[in-house]
Design an enzyme around this catalytic site. Structure first.
Site, PDB file in Angstrom:
ATOM      1  N   ALA A 109       0.793  -1.223   0.000  1.00 49.00           N
ATOM      2  CA  ALA A 109       0.000   0.000   0.000  1.00 49.00           C
ATOM      3  C   ALA A 109       0.826   1.273   0.000  1.00 49.00           C
ATOM      4  O   ALA A 109       0.353   2.319  -0.449  1.00 49.00           O
ATOM      5  CB  ALA A 109      -0.945  -0.004   1.196  1.00 49.00           C
ATOM      6  N   CYS A 135       4.931   0.644 -11.776  1.00 50.11           N
ATOM      7  CA  CYS A 135       5.135   1.902 -12.497  1.00 50.11           C
ATOM      8  C   CYS A 135       6.443   1.805 -13.281  1.00 50.11           C
ATOM      9  O   CYS A 135       7.235   2.744 -13.326  1.00 50.11           O
ATOM     10  CB  CYS A 135       5.128   3.104 -11.555  1.00 50.11           C
ATOM     11  SG  CYS A 135       6.305   3.019 -10.190  1.00 50.11           S
ATOM     12  N   GLY A 154      -2.099   5.874  -1.773  1.00 54.20           N
ATOM     13  CA  GLY A 154      -2.821   6.511  -2.868  1.00 54.20           C
ATOM     14  C   GLY A 154      -3.864   5.614  -3.503  1.00 54.20           C
ATOM     15  O   GLY A 154      -5.029   5.999  -3.681  1.00 54.20           O
ATOM     16  N   LYS A 155      -3.467   4.399  -3.862  1.00 55.12           N
ATOM     17  CA  LYS A 155      -4.421   3.478  -4.484  1.00 55.12           C
ATOM     18  C   LYS A 155      -5.404   2.934  -3.453  1.00 55.12           C
ATOM     19  O   LYS A 155      -6.564   2.645  -3.776  1.00 55.12           O
ATOM     20  CB  LYS A 155      -3.672   2.343  -5.187  1.00 55.12           C
ATOM     21  CG  LYS A 155      -2.862   2.821  -6.399  1.00 55.12           C
ATOM     22  CD  LYS A 155      -2.186   1.669  -7.105  1.00 55.12           C
ATOM     23  CE  LYS A 155      -1.362   2.171  -8.280  1.00 55.12           C
ATOM     24  NZ  LYS A 155      -0.198   2.998  -7.849  1.00 55.12           N
TER      25      LYS A 155
END
Length: 429
Positions: free
Chosen positions: A240, A359, A244-245
């Protein structure tokens, strides 16, 4: 400070980064502390030159014939600030704080060299050793994709639908030039800055303090939406980080069901507590201990693995990381990703989804990881990612790469976002 003083300061910071191999943020902070006379506008401009120089280190250096801090500093102004060699020398002349003017040799190099004639890795602004990784990921478009990762990024915002809607936030941020995002349904974008400009401090806005929005790249918003969290579900965000997600999943679920936020590094979770209080996400449980994780085994509708990675998809925002990355670091990340996937699978219930996100734009961290995981775990199979994409973003078929084996990739050139990879695997009943 005039442009000459700002350029000299930027070169000084670039020399510090090169000499001490340190993050750009640390070098800029130290320069500011030791030069307190510099105002906010000066510091922003100096930072812009430094970041532009790091984004364009290969191409800026190539224009002047070497990759010294001086060369890439001057080159950055030529590439991003609408300067010419002649206008730069004119601006610096007579400024006692400016670096020496462009020399005859430098002027000749600039006059004779065209970036279109540079080697591919120079035009892509990537390290030579990354060239095959980019070619593997993007095929014939790899140079364009590398160059897109060297551009200035926008400032993206996710509207917190638990507190506000997009029109409400747009009205609050009207003076910033904010517009609705192209793809993300709750996204807002403030365009990239020009020259010595700076993005507005949106976190100082009353709307931010009220929890109406979070700063989050549009690509991150998109992959969170693709995970498919719905009201009443049980979801585990296994890596986590700052949350943000996690908060995006919670909002998508309308504060119903439960989102369990876990990270192996407890310190990374620290910011989530303030974010939750501000945004009023009430269905999030912070889980740090193995004893707290154990009861979740085999019960999660969705397990989200936002895996630690090289971050190559975020090089627009963290260009210094591009030049510090090594093959050894990539190999380390690959080992971590494999181990995390193996640990996370245990929490997926039969019929549930294991969602893998990075990412990174490197296939070794993305498709190859999924292929290796599936070879080890035949009970997990990819869902129909074309149908998933079209269901969420109809009319934008060309805004993402849909892999033939089942995955989705985003990138600055194609999607206008940071680089992201997404793959959802369903566990057999």
């Amino acid at each position: 400070m005039r442009l000459g003083g700002r350029l000299a300061a930027a070169i000084e910071v670039l020399e510090d980064i090169s000499r001490r191999h340190r993050p750009v943020a640390d070098a800029l902070k130290d320069w500011g502390l030791s030069h307190r006379f510099a105002g906010g506008g000066d510091r922003a401009a100096i930072g812009n030159i430094v970041y532009d120089a790091l984004r364009h280190k290969r191409s800026a250096g190539w224009l002047l014939g070497e990759e010294t801090p001086r060369a890439v500093g001057f080159g950055a102004l030529l590439l991003e600030w609408n300067q010419t060699a002649q206008s730069l020398n004119a601006a610096l002349e007579g400024d006692k704080f400016a670096p020496p003017l462009l020399t005859a040799a430098e002027l000749q190099a600039i006059a004779e060299r065209r970036l279109a004639d540079a080697p591919p890795a120079v035009r892509a602004d990537v390290p030579d050793w990354c060239e095959p990784l980019f070619e593997q990921a993007f095929g014939p478009a790899w140079v364009e994709e590398g160059a897109a990762l060297a551009t200035r990024p926008p400032l993206d915002i996710r509207v917190n639908t638990l507190q506000a809607d997009r029109q409400k936030v747009l009205a609050e941020l009207a003076e910033t030039g904010a517009k609705a995002a192209h793809l993300a349904p709750y996204g807002i974008r403030i365009p990239p800055i020009d020259g010595d400009g700076r993005h507005p401090n949106v976190q100082a806005e009353p709307a931010f303090q009220k929890g109406w929005f979070e700063v989050q790249d549009e690509g991150s918003q998109i992959v969170a939406a693709l995970a498919g969290a719905e009201a009443g579900m049980q979801v585990l965000d296994f890596c986590a980080g700052a949350g943000g997600k996690t908060l995006a999943l919670s909002a998508a679920m309308g504060n119903t069901g439960q989102v369990f936020a876990h990270d192996a590094e407890k310190a990374r979770l620290a910011p989530i507590f303030d974010r939750m209080r501000r945004s009023e996400n009430r269905n999030v449980q912070i889980v740090t201990k193995p004893s707290e994780l154990a009861p979740l085994t085999g019960h999660m509708d969705i397990v989200l693995v936002d895996a630690p990675c090289t971050g190559s998809g975020t090089w627009r925002r963290r260009p210094d990381a591009k030049w510090r990355l090594t093959q050894r670091q990539l190999d380390t990340r690959k080992g971590e990703q494999s181990a995390i996937l193996e640990a996370a699978k245990a929490f997926v219930k039969p019929g549930g989804l294991l969602v893998y996100i990075t990412c990174s734009v490197f296939d070794e961290e993305n498709g190859e990881q999924i292929s290796a995981f599936r070879d080890r775990n035949s009970s997990f199979a990819p869902i129909d990612h074309r149908a998933l994409w079209d269901g969420h973003f109809p009319g934008h078929e060309a805004a993402a790469r849909i892999g033939s084996t089942g995955d989705i990739s985003l990138s600055p050139s194609l999607s206008g976002t940071d680089g992201f990879y997404f793959c959802a695997l369903r566990r057999a009943n």
